[in-house]
Design a protein around this motif. Structure first.
Motif, PDB file in Angstrom:
ATOM      1  N   LEU A  20       0.861  -1.188   0.000  1.00 20.74           N
ATOM      2  CA  LEU A  20       0.000   0.000   0.000  1.00 20.74           C
ATOM      3  C   LEU A  20       0.893   1.232   0.000  1.00 20.74           C
ATOM      4  CD1 LEU A  20      -2.474  -1.214   2.776  1.00 20.74           C
ATOM      5  CD2 LEU A  20      -2.833  -1.317   0.289  1.00 20.74           C
ATOM      6  N   GLU A  21       0.672   2.120  -0.956  1.00 19.31           N
ATOM      7  CA  GLU A  21       1.496   3.323  -1.088  1.00 19.31           C
ATOM      8  C   GLU A  21       0.701   4.545  -0.668  1.00 19.31           C
ATOM      9  OE1 GLU A  21       4.422   5.524  -4.350  1.00 19.31           O
ATOM     10  OE2 GLU A  21       2.956   4.031  -5.011  1.00 19.31           O
ATOM     11  N   ASN A  22       1.223   5.271   0.298  1.00 20.44           N
ATOM     12  CA  ASN A  22       0.643   6.530   0.762  1.00 20.44           C
ATOM     13  C   ASN A  22      -0.728   6.353   1.400  1.00 20.44           C
ATOM     14  OD1 ASN A  22       2.901   8.056  -0.026  1.00 20.44           O
ATOM     15  ND2 ASN A  22       2.162   8.141  -2.127  1.00 20.44           N
ATOM     16  N   GLY A  23      -1.240   7.452   1.938  1.00 19.02           N
ATOM     17  CA  GLY A  23      -2.482   7.394   2.677  1.00 19.02           C
ATOM     18  C   GLY A  23      -3.671   7.003   1.830  1.00 19.02           C
ATOM     19  N   ALA A 132       0.825  -3.139   8.650  1.00 16.79           N
ATOM     20  CA  ALA A 132       2.046  -2.638   9.283  1.00 16.79           C
ATOM     21  C   ALA A 132       2.727  -1.693   8.312  1.00 16.79           C
ATOM     22  CB  ALA A 132       2.977  -3.795   9.654  1.00 16.79           C
ATOM     23  N   GLY A 133       3.517  -0.764   8.846  1.00 20.15           N
ATOM     24  CA  GLY A 133       4.244   0.146   7.974  1.00 20.15           C
ATOM     25  C   GLY A 133       4.631   1.415   8.682  1.00 20.15           C
ATOM     26  N   GLY A 134       4.725   2.496   7.912  1.00 17.21           N
ATOM     27  CA  GLY A 134       5.158   3.762   8.470  1.00 17.21           C
ATOM     28  C   GLY A 134       4.107   4.845   8.460  1.00 17.21           C
ATOM     29  N   ILE A 135       2.870   4.514   8.053  1.00 16.75           N
ATOM     30  CA  ILE A 135       1.839   5.521   7.858  1.00 16.75           C
ATOM     31  C   ILE A 135       1.026   5.717   9.134  1.00 16.75           C
ATOM     32  CG2 ILE A 135      -0.184   6.170   6.500  1.00 16.75           C
ATOM     33  CD1 ILE A 135       0.935   4.541   4.187  1.00 16.75           C
ATOM     34  N   ASN A 136       0.978   6.954   9.607  1.00 16.10           N
ATOM     35  CA  ASN A 136       0.175   7.333  10.767  1.00 16.10           C
ATOM     36  C   ASN A 136      -1.243   7.696  10.331  1.00 16.10           C
ATOM     37  OD1 ASN A 136       2.231   7.461  13.048  1.00 16.10           O
ATOM     38  ND2 ASN A 136       3.187   8.816  11.556  1.00 16.10           N
ATOM     39  N   TYR A 153       4.808   4.048   2.903  1.00 19.49           N
ATOM     40  CA  TYR A 153       4.370   2.718   2.499  1.00 19.49           C
ATOM     41  C   TYR A 153       3.859   1.930   3.701  1.00 19.49           C
ATOM     42  CZ  TYR A 153       7.272   4.138  -1.420  1.00 19.49           C
ATOM     43  OH  TYR A 153       7.809   4.858  -2.450  1.00 19.49           O
ATOM     44  N   ALA A 154       2.964   0.986   3.399  1.00 25.31           N
ATOM     45  CA  ALA A 154       2.482   0.037   4.396  1.00 25.31           C
ATOM     46  C   ALA A 154       2.216  -1.280   3.677  1.00 25.31           C
ATOM     47  CB  ALA A 154       1.208   0.550   5.072  1.00 25.31           C
ATOM     48  N   VAL A 155       1.916  -2.320   4.449  1.00 25.08           N
ATOM     49  CA  VAL A 155       1.613  -3.625   3.875  1.00 25.08           C
ATOM     50  C   VAL A 155       0.375  -4.189   4.558  1.00 25.08           C
ATOM     51  CG1 VAL A 155       3.222  -4.807   5.441  1.00 25.08           C
ATOM     52  CG2 VAL A 155       2.510  -5.924   3.323  1.00 25.08           C
ATOM     53  N   TRP A 304      13.883 -10.768  -0.673  1.00 23.47           N
ATOM     54  CA  TRP A 304      13.865 -10.248   0.701  1.00 23.47           C
ATOM     55  C   TRP A 304      13.494  -8.774   0.650  1.00 23.47           C
ATOM     56  CZ3 TRP A 304      15.915  -6.234   3.430  1.00 23.47           C
ATOM     57  CH2 TRP A 304      15.972  -6.332   4.827  1.00 23.47           C
ATOM     58  N   CYS A 305      12.586  -8.379   1.518  1.00 20.02           N
ATOM     59  CA  CYS A 305      12.283  -6.953   1.660  1.00 20.02           C
ATOM     60  C   CYS A 305      11.669  -6.712   3.027  1.00 20.02           C
ATOM     61  CB  CYS A 305      11.349  -6.459   0.558  1.00 20.02           C
ATOM     62  SG  CYS A 305       9.660  -7.069   0.666  1.00 20.02           S
ATOM     63  N   THR A 306      11.551  -5.449   3.392  1.00 16.92           N
ATOM     64  CA  THR A 306      10.933  -5.081   4.665  1.00 16.92           C
ATOM     65  C   THR A 306      10.119  -3.811   4.500  1.00 16.92           C
ATOM     66  OG1 THR A 306      11.321  -4.684   7.028  1.00 16.92           O
ATOM     67  CG2 THR A 306      12.905  -3.725   5.497  1.00 16.92           C
ATOM     68  N   VAL A 307       9.009  -3.755   5.233  1.00 15.77           N
ATOM     69  CA  VAL A 307       8.162  -2.567   5.336  1.00 15.77           C
ATOM     70  C   VAL A 307       7.861  -2.414   6.821  1.00 15.77           C
ATOM     71  CG1 VAL A 307       5.996  -1.464   4.665  1.00 15.77           C
ATOM     72  CG2 VAL A 307       7.117  -3.075   3.091  1.00 15.77           C
ATOM     73  N   GLY A 308       8.051  -1.219   7.369  1.00 17.51           N
ATOM     74  CA  GLY A 308       7.783  -1.085   8.792  1.00 17.51           C
ATOM     75  C   GLY A 308       7.862   0.333   9.289  1.00 17.51           C
ATOM     76  N   SER A 309       8.025   0.450  10.608  1.00 14.50           N
ATOM     77  CA  SER A 309       8.051   1.758  11.260  1.00 14.50           C
ATOM     78  C   SER A 309       9.452   2.218  11.595  1.00 14.50           C
ATOM     79  CB  SER A 309       7.228   1.705  12.554  1.00 14.50           C
ATOM     80  OG  SER A 309       7.864   0.878  13.527  1.00 14.50           O
ATOM     81  N   SER A 310      10.443   1.321  11.504  1.00 13.69           N
ATOM     82  CA  SER A 310      11.780   1.639  12.013  1.00 13.69           C
ATOM     83  C   SER A 310      12.615   2.432  11.025  1.00 13.69           C
ATOM     84  CB  SER A 310      12.527   0.357  12.380  1.00 13.69           C
ATOM     85  OG  SER A 310      13.809   0.660  12.893  1.00 13.69           O
ATOM     86  N   ASN A 311      13.018   3.616  11.439  1.00 10.89           N
ATOM     87  CA  ASN A 311      14.045   4.340  10.708  1.00 10.89           C
ATOM     88  C   ASN A 311      15.396   3.697  10.998  1.00 10.89           C
ATOM     89  OD1 ASN A 311      12.490   6.631   9.517  1.00 10.89           O
ATOM     90  ND2 ASN A 311      12.033   7.041  11.671  1.00 10.89           N
ATOM     91  N   LEU A 312      16.425   4.200  10.344  1.00 15.67           N
ATOM     92  CA  LEU A 312      17.776   3.705  10.581  1.00 15.67           C
ATOM     93  C   LEU A 312      18.600   4.821  11.207  1.00 15.67           C
ATOM     94  CD1 LEU A 312      18.214   1.670   7.286  1.00 15.67           C
ATOM     95  CD2 LEU A 312      17.736   0.790   9.580  1.00 15.67           C
ATOM     96  N   ASP A 313      18.076   5.355  12.311  1.00 19.48           N
ATOM     97  CA  ASP A 313      18.726   6.442  13.031  1.00 19.48           C
ATOM     98  C   ASP A 313      18.809   6.066  14.509  1.00 19.48           C
ATOM     99  OD1 ASP A 313      16.097   6.690  13.876  1.00 19.48           O
ATOM    100  OD2 ASP A 313      16.045   8.867  13.677  1.00 19.48           O
TER     101      ASP A 313
END
Length: 406
Positions: A20-23, A132-136, A153-155, A304-313
């Motif tokens: 799923l792309e964007n809201g 799951a993903g990064g969209i609030n 993105y979300a899944v 292999w791929c991942t979609v989620g909430s975690s940044n790399l910071d």
């Protein structure tokens, strides 16, 4: 059905997955699932605002609770700091259990709970469907919000991994939002729904403090042809950077997509401070300049791929509570690759290594010191008493004694 464990997660066979792309895509799918719920809705989100998206969610949650669906919600106290009395009272009257994570009150108007955020974005419906993903749940994930609308993105998931997400969110909401007591069962808890392998991995401040990062690094070490990472906030540790450099030097096409029009200028400044270190090894860097990039996705080769909430910071890798889904499915990886390649070719500016200034002698000395301070500051800040995790019930169901509230 064969299952494989990996760093506090279990690879589950038999899942159906949909990108799923964007809201626009995410809200349509999530709202449809909530409207169709028959037994249970469990939701965790970092941000929930009382804008048109938050109010649309509110209406659906209230309607679901009124028709007898158990509705449990956990939001982050920093990301979602305040709600109107009307918003909360309608939830309570309908029977919704609504909690806030780390909900410390401001001290002299200053919010102290800046770190250790509940940053997950998970939705589980009836134990059969999950997101799951990064969209609030906020309007800034929609294109009509304007030039500062986020790209993300979300899944959507169905099958055994959806059951894992349901079990985790239930444990999380029942245990102060941490969910550290949850462990995935060795055997799948739901019937197969598709052909994809998938795994839920968490980052917490207990036994899973580096689970997501280690799965990233394992995949990069095994990369044969390609590693493509698109992440909003990128400032990982030396170990992660070393994996990327080694992969590029052995001939893997390593590409990184960062924010070029950031919602936080510090994020771009931090990432750019690493460019010289990366391009010297052959890593290709792209800056997304259409609007703020908020995604947290990656792929390696075709499987292999991942979609989620975690940044790399430092925040996501050291303090925040995060959730990523990892997927092994050629069709899904291919779709994500097409989306990201379109982003790179149509909406990104490639960083020319010739334009990245070399480090001066002074910078060669000061940059490592600055790097370590920035990397470890969240860990030091996490020692503050204000960051002891807890949750607060901010909208208790009117019929709290009927078993709706754990």
């Amino acid at each position: 059905m064969k299952q494989t464990t990996a760093r506090n997660g279990v690879w589950r066979d038999g899942n159906r997955v949909r990108l799923l792309e964007n809201g626009e895509e995410f809200f349509e799918a999530a709202f449809a699932a909530i409207e169709a719920a028959e037994r249970e809705i469990l939701l965790e989100t970092f941000i929930l605002f009382e804008d048109k998206v938050g109010l649309a969610l509110h209406r659906r949650l209230v309607a679901a609770a009124r028709r007898g669906v158990r509705v449990e919600v956990l939001v982050d106290g920093y990301g979602s700091p305040r709600f109107s009395p009307e918003f909360l009272s309608e939830l309570s009257a309908a029977g919704v259990s609504f909690r806030s994570f780390d909900a410390h009150r401001p001290l002299l108007g200053v919010r102290l709970h800046v770190f250790r955020r509940m940053h997950r974005k998970l939705l589980a419906v009836d134990g059969r469907l999950a997101f799951a993903g990064g969209i609030n749940f906020s309007a800034d994930h929609l294109a009509d919000f304007g030039p500062t609308a986020k790209q993300d993105y979300a899944v959507e998931l169905q099958g055994p991994v959806a059951a894992d997400i349901r079990d985790f969110v239930h444990a999380s909401i029942s245990s102060r939002g941490v969910g550290a007591s949850w462990n995935p069962a060795p055997e799948a808890g739901a019937a197969a729904a598709g052909d994809a392998r998938a795994m839920l991995l968490l980052r917490d401040n207990a036994g899973r403090s580096d689970a997501i990062e280690q799965e990233y690094r394992r995949a990069i070490r095994g990369a044969r042809r390609e590693a493509l990472i698109a992440n909003a906030y990128f400032f990982p540790g030396y170990g992660f950077l070393r994996e990327l450099r080694h992969a590029a030097r052995r001939g893997v096409a390593v590409s990184l997509i960062f924010q070029g029009e950031p919602d936080t200028q510090l994020a771009l400044t931090a990432a750019r401070s690493l460019y010289r270190h990366l391009v010297d090894a052959g890593v290709r860097i792209y800056e997304y300049c259409e609007r703020p990039f908020h995604g947290k996705v990656a792929l390696v080769d075709d499987d292999w791929c991942t979609v989620g909430s975690s940044n790399l910071d430092p925040l996501s890798l050291s303090l925040n509570l995060e959730a990523n889904v990892f997927i092994r499915d050629a069709a899904f990886v291919g779709e994500l690759r097409r989306k990201l390649q379109d982003l790179m070719t149509q909406h990104c500016q490639a960083v020319d290594p010739a334009d990245v200034p070399p480090y001066s002698v002074l910078q060669s000395i000061t940059r490592p010191l600055l790097f370590h301070c920035l990397r470890h500051f969240p860990d030091w800040a996490g020692w503050l008493p204000a960051h002891t995790p807890k949750t607060r019930l901010v909208a208790a169901p009117a019929d709290a004694d009927n078993g709706r509230t754990p």
